[in-house]
Design an enzyme around this catalytic site. Structure first.
Site, PDB file in Angstrom:
ATOM      1  CG  HIS A   1      -3.649   7.535   2.373  1.00  0.00           C
ATOM      2  ND1 HIS A   1      -3.800   7.486   3.574  1.00  0.00           N
ATOM      3  CD2 HIS A   1      -2.613   6.214   2.236  1.00  0.00           C
ATOM      4  CE1 HIS A   1      -3.508   6.301   4.648  1.00  0.00           C
ATOM      5  NE2 HIS A   1      -2.969   5.580   3.376  1.00  0.00           N
TER       6      HIS A   1
ATOM      7  CG  HIS B   1      -4.589   2.825  -0.346  1.00  0.00           C
ATOM      8  ND1 HIS B   1      -5.481   2.214  -0.047  1.00  0.00           N
ATOM      9  CD2 HIS B   1      -3.749   3.192   0.237  1.00  0.00           C
ATOM     10  CE1 HIS B   1      -4.837   1.653   1.215  1.00  0.00           C
ATOM     11  NE2 HIS B   1      -4.073   2.250   1.750  1.00  0.00           N
TER      12      HIS B   1
ATOM     13  CG  ASP C   1      -2.237  -1.315   1.064  1.00  0.00           C
ATOM     14  OD1 ASP C   1      -2.285  -1.655   0.110  1.00  0.00           O
ATOM     15  OD2 ASP C   1      -2.917  -1.288   2.155  1.00  0.00           O
ATOM     16  CG  ASP C   2      -0.050   4.160   2.149  1.00  0.00           C
ATOM     17  OD1 ASP C   2      -1.013   3.827   2.072  1.00  0.00           O
ATOM     18  OD2 ASP C   2       0.775   4.290   3.978  1.00  0.00           O
TER      19      ASP C   2
ATOM     20  CG  HIS D   1       2.176  -0.012   4.322  1.00  0.00           C
ATOM     21  ND1 HIS D   1       1.855  -0.332   5.232  1.00  0.00           N
ATOM     22  CD2 HIS D   1       0.753   1.307   4.794  1.00  0.00           C
ATOM     23  CE1 HIS D   1       0.252  -0.597   5.904  1.00  0.00           C
ATOM     24  NE2 HIS D   1      -0.249   0.906   4.808  1.00  0.00           N
TER      25      HIS D   1
END
Length: 325
Positions: A184, A180, A128-129, A282
């Protein structure tokens, strides 16, 4: 008296001379008038002739010269039609300049997906991210050592320059790219419908821009999403079954701290992993990369195969939530 009158010296001749002189003057006047009329007539004829000649010349020039108005507009002379009764010459059209044929860009050869080995256990690493300007490529290269693949869930506004090129590299090497979100900065169980749609659509567009592929998976921030939005989502909603908690263990102020945190990440995965699990990590932390290198080696030795989420699940259905196989 008669004698006196007739005897007046020169009386008869004087009269005749005067009369003759007057007639001569009248003749001169008439002659002058005739000459004047002749000169005027000649001048008039000269003028008429000059006008006629000039008109003939102008007409000839107008038949020979191009239409200057057309030339000014198109840059190509227009040929005037002949007055002789022949066919009209068509106006030539301007030949367009040839356009340069663009050099085709090479289409990357897709990496063949290996046939799953039924004797091996399978897990799907998910990152992720990202993307990250340096670590994305390092994760991909480590996976290649084991002929493995993984799935990335990207933050759209981080897709630029070297980081985005890392995602292109991941995609070209057989890895899966999912959504995603764009910022964020919000959660899908509390944001507005407009924010929800923009988070997905903008990230989808930038993934397509850099990979040439349309994503089919999405992962909500923090795993938070309403049932209604899950059901209406055009993508499959992917959660996880094993959490490495690497985001809590990213600090590496000293070498000892870094080593300890990397080991904790490894332990969090190894004590919980099993066949069919989706592992959450991540890609933006150095500790996560070092832990992944250890995990890939240990899990490979235990007989695990590394596949994408879609390979693990088969054909995940849009509007459906998954956390493992």
């Amino acid at each position: 008296m008669n004698q006196g009158r007739t005897g007046y010296p020169g009386n008869g001749n004087h009269y005749k001379k005067k009369k003759k002189k007057k007639r001569r003057q009248e003749d001169l006047v008439q002659l002058g008038l005739k000459a004047l009329i002749a000169v005027a007539a000649a001048g008039l004829l000269f003028c008429l002739g000059y006008i006629f000649v000039q008109s003939v010349k102008d007409q000839k020039k107008s038949n020979e010269l191009p239409d200057t108005q057309h030339v000014a507009q198109s840059g190509t002379p227009q040929i005037s039609p002949s007055n002789s009764g022949g066919e009209e010459t068509p106006t030539p059209t301007e030949t367009p300049a040839p356009t340069e044929t663009p050099t085709p860009t090479a289409t990357p050869v897709p990496t063949a997906t290996p046939t799953p080995d039924p004797s091996k256990k399978r897990v799907a690493f998910s990152f992720d991210d990202g993307p990250h300007y340096e670590l994305t490529r390092k994760f991909v290269d480590e996976l290649k050592k084991y002929n493995g693949h993984a799935t990335w869930f990207l933050v759209g506004n981080r897709m630029y320059d070297e980081a985005a090129e890392g995602i292109r590299y991941a995609s070209e090497n057989g890895n899966e790219i999912g959504i995603h979100g764009w910022t964020h900065a919000l959660y899908y169980d509390t944001c507005t419908d407009k924010e929800w749609q923009e988070e997905l659509s903008k990230t989808k567009e930038v993934i397509e821009q850099y990979t040439g592929k349309t994503p089919t998976l999405m992962r909500p921030f923090g795993g938070r999403i309403t049932k209604e939005r899950t059901a209406s989502c055009e993508f499959s909603v992917i959660l996880w079954s094993v959490d490495s908690e690497d985001w809590r263990l990213k600090s590496r102020k000293t070498e000892e701290e870094a080593e300890a945190n990397v080991q904790k990440i490894v332990d969090n995965v190894l004590k919980n992993v099993g066949d069919g699990d989706i592992i959450l990590m991540h890609e933006i932390y150095e500790n996560s990369y070092e832990a992944f290198c250890i995990l890939a080696k240990k899990l490979s030795e235990q007989g695990y195969e590394f596949v994408t989420v879609s390979e693990l699940l088969g054909d995940p259905v849009p509007g459906t939530k998954y956390s493992r196989r």
